[in-house]
Scaffold this active site. Structure first.
Site, mmCIF file in Angstrom:
data_model
loop_
_atom_site.group_PDB
_atom_site.id
_atom_site.type_symbol
_atom_site.label_atom_id
_atom_site.label_comp_id
_atom_site.label_asym_id
_atom_site.label_seq_id
_atom_site.Cartn_x
_atom_site.Cartn_y
_atom_site.Cartn_z
ATOM 1 C CB SER B 145 -0.958 -0.070 1.193
ATOM 2 O OG SER B 145 -1.999 0.860 1.044
ATOM 3 C CG ASP B 222 -7.139 -3.482 -2.063
ATOM 4 O OD1 ASP B 222 -7.721 -2.591 -1.410
ATOM 5 O OD2 ASP B 222 -5.906 -3.606 -2.115
ATOM 6 C CG HIS B 255 -5.530 -2.850 1.285
ATOM 7 N ND1 HIS B 255 -4.984 -2.540 0.062
ATOM 8 C CD2 HIS B 255 -4.913 -1.996 2.173
ATOM 9 C CE1 HIS B 255 -4.103 -1.558 0.196
ATOM 10 N NE2 HIS B 255 -4.038 -1.213 1.469
#
Lengths: 273, 273
Positions: B145, B222, B255
Site C-alpha cells: 500500500s 481490495d 487489502h
C-alpha cells in the site's frame, strides 16, 4: 448456519474467517476464528485453544498456520479464551483470571458458574456446531500455555472425540503453580479435590489416557517454564502411567508466537496423521 | 553495533528481532524489525515498507515470511512507517498523514522538513547501516500500500541499489488519488511538480527504469483498488515506456495481511532470484 460470519478474508485460496454466535452454555455471545482451505471435503478439524490474554485473533494472525493447511483437507478453529461482555466481580482486574483467562473449565463459584463454562462450551457446543456445519471425519486438539492445559485436559477427558492431542508450552500441572491456584480457586473454590478434574497430571494419574502419543513443544528460554509450566511433572506422570508422550525441548525458544510459528507445521502433521 | 536490539525471539532456528537507533536523518529514535535466518553468510536483505497505520511490528508478526526465509541466506528488515515521539501540528490527527504515514519522502513543509525524511532515512541511513552490520551482497525492496508506493519510488530512483523491486497493493499514482494528494500537500506543499519525484507512474514516464521485471500483487476485492491504488495507471506507464512489469490480479483477495501472507513466498523468490 448456526453462527454468523462477521469477517472473511481470502487466504491461500481458502478462507480466514471471524465468527460470532450466541452461546447457550456461556449465556453470552462467543467468537471464534477459522482457516478453511479450498477443498470439497473437510476431513479434519483442529481445535486451537489460546493462552492468557488472547482472543480468537492471536493464533490466526500470528502463527502462520494457513500456509501449512493450504493444500490439505484440514481446517483449524480458534475460539476466544473466555466469555465477554459481562461484568462479574473481579472479572477484569487481572490478566490471569476472568476475561481472557477462562482456563477451559466449568466454574462452580458464584457469578462465574453461570457463564465461565469454557469446558462445556468447547465439548458440548462448539464442536457439535462445527460437526454440523463442516462434517469433518476427525477432530484434534492443541493449544498454547493456558490453552495447552485446555487441550491436554479436554483431550484426555474425551479421548474418543479427538484423533490426536498436542500442546505448546502447556500449564501441565495447574494445581501446583501460581497461575493455576489463582484460577482454580476463583472458578472452583477452595476444595482442591475438585481441581483435579482440570489438571493434566492428575488426569493421567487417575487413569485417563489417549491412545495416540501426545506431542508437547517446550522452549527452554520460556520465562514461564520453571515457575508455571512444570513440563517434567507431566513427563513423570506419563512415564509412571504408560501414556505415550513426546516432549521436544527447544534450546533458545521463548513463550511467544514466534516459537509457535516455528513448530506449528510439525504439530499439524502430528494432529492429522 | 550501530543499533540496539531491544527484543529478540528465536524463530525457525534464526532470529526475529526488534531494534532501535538514533537517526540523524529524522532526528528522532527510529525502530525496525528483522528476521535473520540461521546462516553464516547473509547474501540478500529485503527491505519491507509497511502501509498506513503500521509500525515495524505488523509485517514481522503477520506475514509468515520467516517460514519462507528459514533455510535461505536472505534476511528481511521492516522499518517503522514514520518518525515517532514528536508533536508537530496535525501530526497525530488522522491515520493517513503524520505519524504512521510518512509516505517515504523528504518533506519540505515547515516542521515536517526537519523530521519527516523517510526517503533519505531508508536510502542514506538504514541501508548503509545494514550494509555495515550484515554485509549482504544485495538489497531488494518491497512493501504494501503506502509501502508499496515507497518500494516503487525508492527502487526506481535507486535502480543500482536494488537487485529487484516488488509491491503488494501499491499506491502507484499518489498525485492522482486522495491519499496521495493529502500527504503530498502536507509534506511538500502545493507545487504539484515537486510531487512527481514521489509518484511511481511519473517516475517511469520521466525515464526511470529498473533492469529487472517489477512484480505487483493486487487483490480484486481490495476496498482501495479503484479509488486509491490505480494499478492500471502504472501498467500503462510501464507499457508506454518499456519498463518490464508483471501484475498479478487476484480474484477475491482484499487489502489485508491475509493477502500478503498468501503471496509473500512468491515475492521473496522474485526478490532474491
Amino acid at each position: 448456519m448456526s453462527f454468523e460470519k462477521v469477517k472473511s478474508h481470502k487466504s491461500f485460496e481458502g478462507e480466514t474467517a471471524f465468527c460470532l454466535h450466541s452461546s447457550s452454555v456461556t449465556k453470552t455471545d462467543m467468537k471464534f476464528s477459522y482457516f478453511k482451505p479450498k477443498t470439497d471435503k473437510i476431513e479434519n478439524i483442529i481445535i486451537w485453544l489460546s493462552g492468557l490474554t488472547c482472543t480468537e485473533e492471536n493464533f490466526i494472525t500470528k502463527a502462520g498456520a494457513q500456509l501449512h493447511l493450504a493444500n490439505t483437507n484440514t481446517m483449524i478453529v480458534c475460539p476466544d479464551t473466555s466469555p465477554r461482555g459481562l461484568d462479574l466481580p473481579g472479572e477484569h482486574d487481572s490478566y490471569d483470571f476472568g476475561s481472557g483467562a477462562g482456563f477451559y473449565l466449568n466454574a462452580t463459584t458464584e457469578g462465574y458458574k453461570d457463564h465461565y463454562n469454557m469446558y462445556d462450551y468447547i465439548v458440548t457446543e462448539l464442536i457439535p456446531m462445527l460437526k454440523d456445519e463442516f462434517k469433518p471425519e476427525n477432530f484434534s486438539i492443541t493449544g498454547h500455555s493456558m490453552g495447552g492445559h485446555g487441550a491436554l485436559v479436554i483431550g484426555l477427558r474425551n479421548p474418543d472425540l479427538f484423533k490426536a492431542i498436542s500442546a505448546f508450552s502447556p500449564i501441565v500441572n495447574p494445581t501446583a503453580v501460581a497461575w493455576g491456584e489463582k484460577a482454580l480457586t476463583g472458578y472452583l473454590g477452595d476444595d482442591r479435590e475438585a481441581w483435579k478434574a482440570y489438571d493434566a497430571c492428575e488426569l493421567v494419574k487417575s487413569g485417563k489416557r489417549h491412545v495416540k502419543k501426545i506431542l508437547i513443544e517446550q522452549g527452554l528460554a520460556d520465562e514461564f517454564f520453571e515457575g508455571q509450566l512444570k513440563t517434567k511433572n507431566f513427563e513423570d506422570a506419563c512415564t509412571d502411567n504408560n501414556q505415550d508422550l513426546q516432549v521436544n525441548y527447544r534450546e533458545g525458544y521463548d513463550h511467544s508466537y514466534y516459537f509457535i510459528a516455528s513448530f506449528i507445521g510439525d504439530h499439524i502433521k502430528h494432529l492429522i496423521s
